[in-house]
Design a protein around this motif. Structure first.
Motif, PDB file in Angstrom:
ATOM      1  N   ASN A 205      26.252 -48.466  17.345  1.00 47.14           N
ATOM      2  CA  ASN A 205      25.973 -48.087  18.726  1.00 47.14           C
ATOM      3  C   ASN A 205      26.179 -46.575  18.890  1.00 47.14           C
ATOM      4  OD1 ASN A 205      26.496 -47.668  21.716  1.00 47.14           O
ATOM      5  ND2 ASN A 205      26.033 -49.838  21.711  1.00 47.14           N
ATOM      6  N   PRO A 206      25.207 -45.862  19.427  1.00 50.72           N
ATOM      7  CA  PRO A 206      25.338 -44.397  19.531  1.00 50.72           C
ATOM      8  C   PRO A 206      26.422 -43.945  20.503  1.00 50.72           C
ATOM      9  CG  PRO A 206      23.382 -45.157  20.699  1.00 50.72           C
ATOM     10  CD  PRO A 206      23.910 -46.346  19.945  1.00 50.72           C
ATOM     11  N   LEU A 207      26.900 -44.831  21.343  1.00 52.18           N
ATOM     12  CA  LEU A 207      27.917 -44.447  22.330  1.00 52.18           C
ATOM     13  C   LEU A 207      29.340 -44.626  21.804  1.00 52.18           C
ATOM     14  CD1 LEU A 207      26.364 -46.077  25.544  1.00 52.18           C
ATOM     15  CD2 LEU A 207      26.068 -43.752  24.683  1.00 52.18           C
ATOM     16  N   SER A 208      29.505 -45.273  20.656  1.00 55.85           N
ATOM     17  CA  SER A 208      30.849 -45.557  20.155  1.00 55.85           C
ATOM     18  C   SER A 208      31.379 -44.382  19.346  1.00 55.85           C
ATOM     19  CB  SER A 208      30.833 -46.824  19.294  1.00 55.85           C
ATOM     20  OG  SER A 208      30.068 -46.625  18.126  1.00 55.85           O
ATOM     21  N   PHE A 209      32.715 -44.322  19.238  1.00 55.44           N
ATOM     22  CA  PHE A 209      33.377 -43.279  18.456  1.00 55.44           C
ATOM     23  C   PHE A 209      33.585 -43.773  17.022  1.00 55.44           C
ATOM     24  CE2 PHE A 209      35.727 -41.270  22.325  1.00 55.44           C
ATOM     25  CZ  PHE A 209      34.514 -40.799  22.779  1.00 55.44           C
ATOM     26  N   ALA A 210      33.451 -42.841  16.088  1.00 59.64           N
ATOM     27  CA  ALA A 210      33.754 -43.174  14.696  1.00 59.64           C
ATOM     28  C   ALA A 210      35.246 -43.066  14.415  1.00 59.64           C
ATOM     29  CB  ALA A 210      32.975 -42.259  13.757  1.00 59.64           C
ATOM     30  N   ASP A 211      35.941 -42.290  15.224  1.00 58.67           N
ATOM     31  CA  ASP A 211      37.388 -42.122  15.062  1.00 58.67           C
ATOM     32  C   ASP A 211      38.057 -42.188  16.442  1.00 58.67           C
ATOM     33  OD1 ASP A 211      39.884 -41.637  14.009  1.00 58.67           O
ATOM     34  OD2 ASP A 211      39.625 -39.438  13.959  1.00 58.67           O
ATOM     35  N   PRO A 212      38.859 -43.201  16.701  1.00 55.88           N
ATOM     36  CA  PRO A 212      39.197 -44.324  15.828  1.00 55.88           C
ATOM     37  C   PRO A 212      38.029 -45.282  15.633  1.00 55.88           C
ATOM     38  CG  PRO A 212      40.154 -44.648  17.997  1.00 55.88           C
ATOM     39  CD  PRO A 212      39.558 -43.282  18.011  1.00 55.88           C
ATOM     40  N   ALA A 213      37.958 -45.851  14.446  1.00 56.95           N
ATOM     41  CA  ALA A 213      36.848 -46.727  14.099  1.00 56.95           C
ATOM     42  C   ALA A 213      36.982 -48.070  14.815  1.00 56.95           C
ATOM     43  CB  ALA A 213      36.818 -46.947  12.589  1.00 56.95           C
ATOM     44  N   PRO A 214      35.851 -48.735  15.080  1.00 52.61           N
ATOM     45  CA  PRO A 214      35.912 -50.073  15.690  1.00 52.61           C
ATOM     46  C   PRO A 214      36.651 -51.054  14.788  1.00 52.61           C
ATOM     47  CG  PRO A 214      33.693 -49.166  15.807  1.00 52.61           C
ATOM     48  CD  PRO A 214      34.465 -48.265  14.916  1.00 52.61           C
ATOM     49  N   ILE A 215      37.332 -51.996  15.397  1.00 53.59           N
ATOM     50  CA  ILE A 215      38.095 -52.981  14.654  1.00 53.59           C
ATOM     51  C   ILE A 215      37.998 -54.325  15.362  1.00 53.59           C
ATOM     52  CG2 ILE A 215      40.261 -52.425  15.844  1.00 53.59           C
ATOM     53  CD1 ILE A 215      41.711 -53.021  13.207  1.00 53.59           C
ATOM     54  N   VAL A 216      37.961 -55.406  14.565  1.00 48.56           N
ATOM     55  CA  VAL A 216      37.892 -56.767  15.094  1.00 48.56           C
ATOM     56  C   VAL A 216      39.053 -57.557  14.517  1.00 48.56           C
ATOM     57  CG1 VAL A 216      36.539 -58.886  15.268  1.00 48.56           C
ATOM     58  CG2 VAL A 216      35.383 -56.672  15.327  1.00 48.56           C
ATOM     59  N   ARG A 217      39.766 -58.268  15.377  1.00 48.58           N
ATOM     60  CA  ARG A 217      40.897 -59.095  14.955  1.00 48.58           C
ATOM     61  C   ARG A 217      40.764 -60.494  15.537  1.00 48.58           C
ATOM     62  NH1 ARG A 217      43.621 -54.166  16.340  1.00 48.58           N
ATOM     63  NH2 ARG A 217      44.685 -53.202  14.546  1.00 48.58           N
ATOM     64  N   VAL A 218      41.364 -61.459  14.841  1.00 53.64           N
ATOM     65  CA  VAL A 218      41.487 -62.811  15.387  1.00 53.64           C
ATOM     66  C   VAL A 218      42.672 -62.805  16.349  1.00 53.64           C
ATOM     67  CG1 VAL A 218      41.902 -65.248  14.876  1.00 53.64           C
ATOM     68  CG2 VAL A 218      40.510 -63.865  13.317  1.00 53.64           C
ATOM     69  N   THR A 219      42.399 -63.073  17.608  1.00 48.84           N
ATOM     70  CA  THR A 219      43.449 -62.964  18.627  1.00 48.84           C
ATOM     71  C   THR A 219      43.926 -64.311  19.162  1.00 48.84           C
ATOM     72  OG1 THR A 219      41.713 -62.657  20.297  1.00 48.84           O
ATOM     73  CG2 THR A 219      42.722 -60.672  19.379  1.00 48.84           C
TER      74      THR A 219
END
Length: 296
Positions: A205-219
């Motif tokens: 996605n062009p609107l997201s930041f590379a730093d901090p990178a996106p992360i997905v967790r089981v919540t």
């Protein structure tokens, strides 16, 4: 000199009249000069407040307040020159101020809170905030109320006194904001595949930041689904757009990969249902007949 049977001292009368004219003239001069000096003082204070970057609402109010106080002082000085006892006037003004203060104590509380808001600036006009459960954009900050404009174009008016005694969430005070999206997948779905899909779409996605990178967790391991939560950063201005875009992209991508997003389900078991269904086809037993001739 006799006038209507009274003796009139022309010299004394002339002297008193001349003295009165002089006092009135001095009082007028004091009023005119005093008002001119008051305007100059207010103009000077305006320049000082402008240089100090004080909020325009506070600056305007303080200027009017200063001018009013100085004008009252000038009027009292002029009246005292004429011979008016200003002590009683001051006492009357003080009593009136106390009465007005008691009758408008809530408004005065809101007024004092408004001074604090525009001075310490927990939010400014144009900020997106949440106050007392109401969320919207600050459209106006007065000395008594604060106006919020909601996304449905409703105008919410909140007393300033309530704002200073409650928690306020300012979503616009910091330049960046995190998007949190939680999706539930079925227990038979591959968690790693679902996580890779979410991270790839968020990263691309062009609107997201590379730093901090996106992360997905089981919540959460829920009753019907395994919940995956994405954390991705963007700017405040792009927060809503990116969240909506990612939600739509996630739905299409998960469908293409045959990963179901389950909905709540319940299995209901009725005890004895099989027995009731088994007896459904059986005819009910006949009722015993009554013998009318039986006298027993």
């Amino acid at each position: 000199m006799e006038f209507l049977g009274f003796t009139v001292d022309v010299a004394t009368l002339t002297s008193n009249a001349l003295e009165l004219v002089i006092k009135v003239a001095l009082a007028i001069i004091i009023f005119i000069v005093g008002r001119w000096l008051a305007k100059k003082a207010v103009s000077f204070s305006d320049r000082l407040m402008t240089r100090s970057h004080l909020d325009q609402t506070v600056a305007s109010f303080l200027s009017r307040l200063l001018y009013g106080v100085l004008l009252v002082v000038v009027v009292l000085a002029a009246l005292s020159k004429v011979g008016v006892q200003t002590t009683s006037v001051v006492a009357i003004l003080g009593g009136a101020a106390v009465a007005i203060g008691l009758s408008l104590k809530d408004q005065l509380s809101n007024f004092a809170a408004g001074i604090m808001i525009v001075t310490f600036r927990p939010f400014v006009r144009g900020d997106y905030v949440q106050i007392l459960g109401h969320t919207g954009t600050v459209s106006e900050i007065s000395l008594v109320n604060t106006h919020l404009t909601t996304t449905t174009n409703h105008d919410i008016i909140i007393p300033n006194g309530d704002i200073t005694t409650s928690a306020t969430v300012n979503y616009s005070s910091l330049p960046n904001r995190r998007v949190d999206i939680t999706l539930g997948i079925g227990y038979d779905a591959d968690i790693k595949t679902a996580k890779d899909i979410m991270i790839k779409l968020a990263t691309d996605n062009p609107l997201s930041f590379a730093d901090p990178a996106p992360i997905v967790r089981v919540t959460n391991l829920g009753d019907n689904s395994v919940d995956l939560t994405l954390n991705v950063w963007t700017t405040n201005d792009d927060w809503w757009s990116m969240q909506c875009d990612l939600l739509e992209q996630f739905k299409y991508a998960l469908d293409d990969n045959k990963i179901d997003i389950p909905f709540p389900q319940r299995s209901v078991h009725v005890k004895g249902l099989d027995m009731l269904m088994g007896n459904k086809d059986q005819s009910p037993a006949p009722l015993p007949s009554l013998d009318k001739d039986n006298n027993a």
